[in-house]
Write a protein that holds these residues in place. Structure first.
Motif, PDB file in Angstrom:
ATOM      1  N   LEU A  21      49.275  -9.475 -24.526  1.00  0.00           N
ATOM      2  CA  LEU A  21      49.034  -7.947 -24.014  1.00  0.00           C
ATOM      3  C   LEU A  21      47.936  -7.413 -24.858  1.00  0.00           C
ATOM      4  CD1 LEU A  21      52.282  -5.912 -22.591  1.00  0.00           C
ATOM      5  CD2 LEU A  21      50.028  -7.185 -20.897  1.00  0.00           C
ATOM      6  N   ALA A  22      48.126  -7.204 -25.586  1.00  0.00           N
ATOM      7  CA  ALA A  22      46.919  -6.180 -26.700  1.00  0.00           C
ATOM      8  C   ALA A  22      45.647  -7.032 -26.342  1.00  0.00           C
ATOM      9  CB  ALA A  22      47.063  -6.699 -28.173  1.00  0.00           C
ATOM     10  N   ALA A  25      44.749  -7.285 -21.665  1.00  0.00           N
ATOM     11  CA  ALA A  25      45.318  -6.701 -20.938  1.00  0.00           C
ATOM     12  C   ALA A  25      43.444  -5.763 -20.969  1.00  0.00           C
ATOM     13  CB  ALA A  25      45.939  -5.334 -21.739  1.00  0.00           C
ATOM     14  N   SER A 141      54.812  -2.658 -27.605  1.00  0.00           N
ATOM     15  CA  SER A 141      52.933  -3.088 -28.012  1.00  0.00           C
ATOM     16  C   SER A 141      53.487  -3.672 -29.185  1.00  0.00           C
ATOM     17  CB  SER A 141      52.961  -2.067 -27.646  1.00  0.00           C
ATOM     18  OG  SER A 141      52.576  -1.247 -28.095  1.00  0.00           O
ATOM     19  N   ASP A 165      48.831  -1.687 -22.791  1.00  0.00           N
ATOM     20  CA  ASP A 165      48.505  -2.893 -23.749  1.00  0.00           C
ATOM     21  C   ASP A 165      50.324  -3.189 -23.891  1.00  0.00           C
ATOM     22  OD1 ASP A 165      49.145  -0.637 -25.454  1.00  0.00           O
ATOM     23  OD2 ASP A 165      49.341  -1.596 -27.199  1.00  0.00           O
TER      24      ASP A 165
END
Lengths: 285, 784
Positions: A21-22, A25, A141, A165
């Motif tokens: 995600l980091a 995203a 996150s 994120d």
């Protein structure tokens, strides 16, 4: 009717999810859980994520268990898991009653509880459940974990307080005392359609009068929420048809109704009045 | 529950044999257009605006794209009517400079896969200078409205009027005059399979085979070849398994023309599969009508005169082959319905707007006019203080043949009998008692009756009366017993779910003495089937059934003659049964298979008295016949929310001789389900900019099994002289009567409030708004 091109990532652990995600995203990446809302809107190309982080293989996210005084629902738990009561007592019964109103059987076998919350459709039954029961939401996150009350999570139509994120890893529903009464009523055009209004009520009867009333309304405003004006009408009073009518009236007066080309504010208020009273009537059945 | 008045005997006709079509369909072996592989896949770039001028089309580098300028040599789609002030507007295959509705094709791109084509289409940029769109027909009629097509006046493309002599004199004698102003909103037929086409070029012959999901393969061939300017022998059109049509697939899709053109250009195969969004915005719509109707009644409740004004919103173009006259002109001719009324004055107009073009949809206008007329009858009953059924009893036609005020000739029917049967079966008196008890408890039940006629199986004169350049009338059947002894019936109709293969096999089987399972009905292939008109307008059983019977009678005569040779008996002493010819009263017989073999391989034994081969042709072009029915709906209206719950539906129906009761029941069930959807749920909604808000099945709401109640069917079989098989059509009746019955039931339920719901669909929002306007709502919604 095919999605625009995207890259699918399949993390195996929560750590891999948050690092994916980091990374993705900011490049228009999104979480894919059950996909029952996201995939259709991708097919219409109304959503065009460049990256999908598919959490369906992530270990541990399918956990559905009681931890102390709450029910923990992991991000991979499907609607269908609630077809039969998942725990003894009113909460399991409540969830089993509500789940039959969510779309249709095949969708319930795939869509997820947390996915519904993260999608934040105002008509979502699970958003209504979470709002009415004061759910706590566990958000993760690479920066760590935070626990968000549902009132701070649902922000509007398809809008939540999740940062770019972050992902919703778990929902926590408080267990309900054994003497809790509940009622749910939903109005939709056809069986399985999005609710045009829905009400969920819970309360306890203490010495014949209502205590700790929760009145949640979904489908009528930009997000599901508790309507304290209706709860105030109920608390401390003995249940009666007149009281339930008054609570419905209070709910209808308290909302800021959604409108669309077919549905006026007045009609939405009519529905809220009806579903609130009927949910309360069902609580006694 | 099904009650049949006629038992099954020793004939195949009248028996509910299982459908010969179904084994393949229910085991996943059906073959649909979209199953076919293709070298190139087409995606259409569609207009995002309803009205405007195309300024520029920009494609990414290397994209394969077709625009109107590539199609300059193609003629537009321009169906013709020679009457009713029809303006022959043309529709280009791709928008040529002007866009006239949201969803109109502006360009076509092609790529090796569907997905790639969609990705490329996504990158095409179309610059359009937006105009002011016309969405509602009443706005389009306004004096200062812009014109969708420059050739029309006030956007009127077709206008008809029927006025009987001395109308005003009759009108003046009225005891009571009732008025209905009704609105039917726009709908989409929503077949389960959306449109799809596949065009494959054959290098050795230069021919193209167009496989597409159509109801009329031959008309598609004619239209495409006319537009491209090629001989019909250069195009074969195949309709494989087709997943529902309901009229939407009887009109020419411009997309198919593009596919054939492109297959010829690329000398390859090209395919297109419509997605559901395209189907909802850019396939055909229907039923968008405003109707004003007044009825003059005498003291006894007898209808003396009808005065009407019909406005049909036909969208941006006129559909081929029927033209957009199909809705307004059908409404004009059939508005008086099954009632005896001698004075009639009605105007009907088709009006162009910047909306998706209209095409026939199961029932064509009659679901709308039946709803309006039945509202009038219900209002009159209320005004006279009698049961709605009593008013109908005083007005339904009962002497046949009956020539209507509009010149239609009704053959034998059972208008009153079916209504009486329905009243008895539903137990109207018991319902009224239950209704009263419920009302006292704050619950609103209602019952609605709809009595109507369904014109079916009409031949070419009926279409000629409408002034159509193309008059879909006759049907031809080529019937062959081949040397193997198997039977093949090649038909021009093009069934797509109706079970016609089974029904025709039953008709043929009785005539030639061969069981249906040995009779193959071939259709939907212009190389294999005789020129025919396809399947629509409740016509195929009457026309192809009649043609099948005529061909089978000829085969029968020939078989008897041959058997007379083999068995040395007079033809009149021989019967054909179970695959053999038998001499009556003896054990002498010969198999039809062996006679068939001889007809081809041993012709010398007939000494020239019988022609070789075993093929006969039947052609049938009847005047038409009317089916009839009475539909009854029982509903409960939730006055707090406006929601309508269907409790029960009952149909008493007369479609003449029923060939296969199970198939007939299935037709009625499906039609009623669509009719309930029309009455309560389905609506295509445009916003004021001409954008469609109902472009998914989450917004356009067909009924599901959960919304359809038990449907009880009763049949009367009036044997007509207007159909040689004695069968009438019944494909549309379910959809025609159900909306009127449901709306009538809603109004009956809400009669204490003094309101009238004259709009379809009767959504909960509309019902609730009407209830509010009554000023009679109880404060807590529980008791009146």
């Amino acid at each position: 009717m095919k999605p625009a091109p995207f890259t699918r990532h399949v993390p195996r652990t929560v750590d891999e999810v948050v690092s994916a995600l980091a990374e993705f995203a900011p490049l228009d990446g999104r979480i894919l859980a059950g996909g029952q809302s996201l995939v259709p809107i991708m097919a219409f190309r109304m959503a065009r994520p460049a990256h999908l982080i598919d959490i369906n293989e992530v270990e541990g996210l399918d956990r559905l268990a009681v931890d102390g005084d709450y029910l923990s629902i992991g991000a991979r738990v499907r609607h269908g898991a609630f077809h039969k009561p998942v725990i003894d007592g009113p909460l399991g019964k409540l969830l089993a009653f509500v789940v039959s109103h969510i779309a249709h059987y095949p969708i319930r076998m795939r869509g997820t509880f947390c996915g519904s919350l993260a999608h934040a459709d105002p008509a979502s039954e699970w958003c209504l459940v979470a709002a009415t029961l004061d759910a706590q939401l566990v958000v993760k996150s690479v920066r760590g974990e935070r626990i968000v009350p549902v009132t701070d999570f649902l922000e509007g139509i398809m809008s939540t307080s999740l940062a770019e994120d972050e992902f919703l890893a778990e929902a926590r529903l408080p267990l309900l005392p054994d003497d809790t009464k509940f009622g749910f009523y939903e109005f939709s055009r056809r069986a399985g359609d999005f609710a045009m209004s829905a009400a969920l009520v819970t309360y306890r009867l203490v010495d014949g009068v209502i205590a700790d009333a929760h009145v949640g309304i979904g489908g009528a405003e930009d997000r599901a929420r508790r309507i304290t004006e209706a709860e105030d009408v109920l608390n401390g009073q003995a249940p009666s048809p007149e009281l339930f009518v008054a609570a419905g009236e209070a709910a209808a007066n308290a909302i800021e109704p959604l409108e669309d080309i077919q549905t006026t504010a007045e009609y939405r208020c009519d529905l809220v009045r009806a579903v609130t009273r009927r949910a309360l009537e069902r609580s006694l059945q | 529950m099904t009650v049949h008045t006629k038992g099954s005997g020793t004939t195949w006709v009248g028996r509910s044999i299982r459908r010969l079509e179904d084994p393949a369909l229910v085991t996943g072996r059906g073959r649909f257009t979209a199953d076919m592989p293709a070298t190139h896949w087409v995606r259409f770039v569609r207009s995002g605006v309803a009205a405007g001028t195309i300024k520029n089309i920009t494609a990414p580098e290397g994209a394969s794209i077709v625009t109107a300028k590539d199609l300059a040599k193609l003629k537009p789609i321009r169906p013709m009517l020679s009457k009713f002030n029809y303006v022959a507007v043309g529709q280009p295959i791709l928008a040529d400079g002007v866009v006239r509705f949201t969803g109109e094709s502006i360009a076509a791109v092609y790529a090796p896969s569907k997905d790639q084509a969609e990705d490329i289409a996504d990158q095409i940029e179309v610059e359009i200078s937006e105009g002011a769109p016309l969405i509602d027909a009443m706005d389009a009629l306004a004096g200062d409205a812009p014109l969708v097509h420059a050739d029309t006046k006030h956007n009127v493309i077709v206008e008809g009027r029927i006025a009987t002599p001395g109308f005003e004199d009759v009108w003046k004698t009225a005891h009571k005059v009732l008025h209905v102003e009704a609105r039917s909103h726009r709908q989409n037929a929503t077949p389960m399979e959306a449109r799809a086409g596949h065009a494959a070029y054959d290098g050795s012959t230069g021919r193209v085979t167009l496989t597409c999901t159509t109801q009329m393969p031959h008309l598609t061939r004619t239209a495409v070849c006319d537009i491209l300017g090629i001989p019909e022998s250069d195009l074969r059109v195949v309709a494989p398994d087709v997943g529902g049509g309901f009229g939407q697939k009887m009109s020419l899709a411009p997309e198919y023309v593009l596919l054939v053109w492109l297959a010829r250009k690329l000398r390859s195969s090209v395919a297109w599969t419509e997605d559901r969004r395209e189907n909802l915005i850019a396939s055909f719509h229907s039923r968008d009508q405003h109707v004003q109707l007044e009825g003059a009644f005498d003291k006894s409740g007898k209808l003396l005169a009808l005065r009407g004004d019909i406005v049909a919103n036909i969208g941006a173009y006129s559909c081929f082959p029927t033209t957009c006259g199909v809705e307004p002109l059908m409404a004009l001719a059939e508005l008086p319905g099954p009632y005896d009324v001698r004075a009639y004055d009605c105007r009907s107009r088709g009006v162009m707007t910047n909306t998706c073009p209209m095409a026939p949809y199961r029932g064509v206008s009659r679901p709308v006019i039946t709803f309006v007329l039945e509202r009038l009858m219900d209002k009159a009953a209320a005004a006279f203080g009698i049961e709605p059924t009593e008013l109908r009893r005083r007005n339904l036609i009962d002497k046949f043949p009956y020539t209507s005020a509009t010149g239609l000739v009704f053959d034998d029917g059972s208008y009153k009998e079916t209504m009486e049967m329905a009243i008895k079966a539903i137990d109207l008196d018991a319902f009224r008692k239950r209704q009263k008890t419920a009302r006292d408890a704050g619950r609103y039940l209602g019952i609605g009756f709809a009595t109507f006629s369904e014109r079916t199986g009409y031949g070419s004169p009926a279409f000629a009366a409408r002034g159509m350049e193309i008059t879909p009338g006759f049907e031809t059947v080529y019937l062959t017993i081949d040397p193997s002894g198997f039977v093949e019936a090649r038909i021009g109709s093009s069934p797509h779910g109706q079970g016609l293969r089974t029904s025709l096999a039953q008709i043929i089987a009785d005539e030639i003495g061969i069981d249906p399972e040995f009779i193959k009905v071939v259709h939907g292939d212009t190389d294999r089937s005789p020129y025919g008109w396809g399947t629509f307008a409740s016509r195929s059983l009457v026309l192809s059934g009649g043609a099948s019977l005529l061909a089978a009678q000829k085969i029968r005569a020939k078989l008897l003659k041959m058997a007379s040779h083999f068995l040395e008996a007079a033809p009149e002493d021989i019967t054909l049964q179970s695959g053999s010819a038998h001499v009556i009263g003896t054990d002498r017989s010969v198999t039809i298979a062996s006679m068939a073999r001889a007809a081809y391989h041993q012709t010398h034994i007939f000494k020239g008295e019988i022609e070789p081969g075993l093929t006969e042709t039947g052609t049938y072009d009847p005047s038409g016949t009317f089916s009839n029915a009475c539909h009854v709906a029982i509903v409960e209206v939730d006055i707090e929310t406006g929601r309508v719950e269907m409790e029960k539906f009952l149909v008493a129906e007369d479609a003449g001789l029923i060939i296969n009761p199970m198939i007939a029941d299935g037709q009625v069930h499906g039609g009623v389900a669509q009719g309930i959807g029309n009455a309560l749920l389905e609506e295509i909604i445009y916003d004021e900019t001409g954008n469609i808000l109902t472009s998914t099945l989450a917004d356009f709401l067909p009924p599901t099994t959960r919304e359809i109640p038990e449907i009880e069917l009763h049949h009367v079989e009036t044997l007509t002289g207007n159909s040689i098989t004695k069968a009438k059509g019944l494909g549309e009746g379910g959809a025609i009567g159900a909306p009127a019955a449901v709306i009538s039931a809603i109004n009956d339920a809400l009669s204490p409030f003094g309101i009238s719901i004259d709009e379809m669909p009767a959504t909960p929002q509309r019902i609730r708004a009407a209830l509010r306007s009554s000023g009679k709502l109880p404060s807590n919604g529980k008791t009146a």
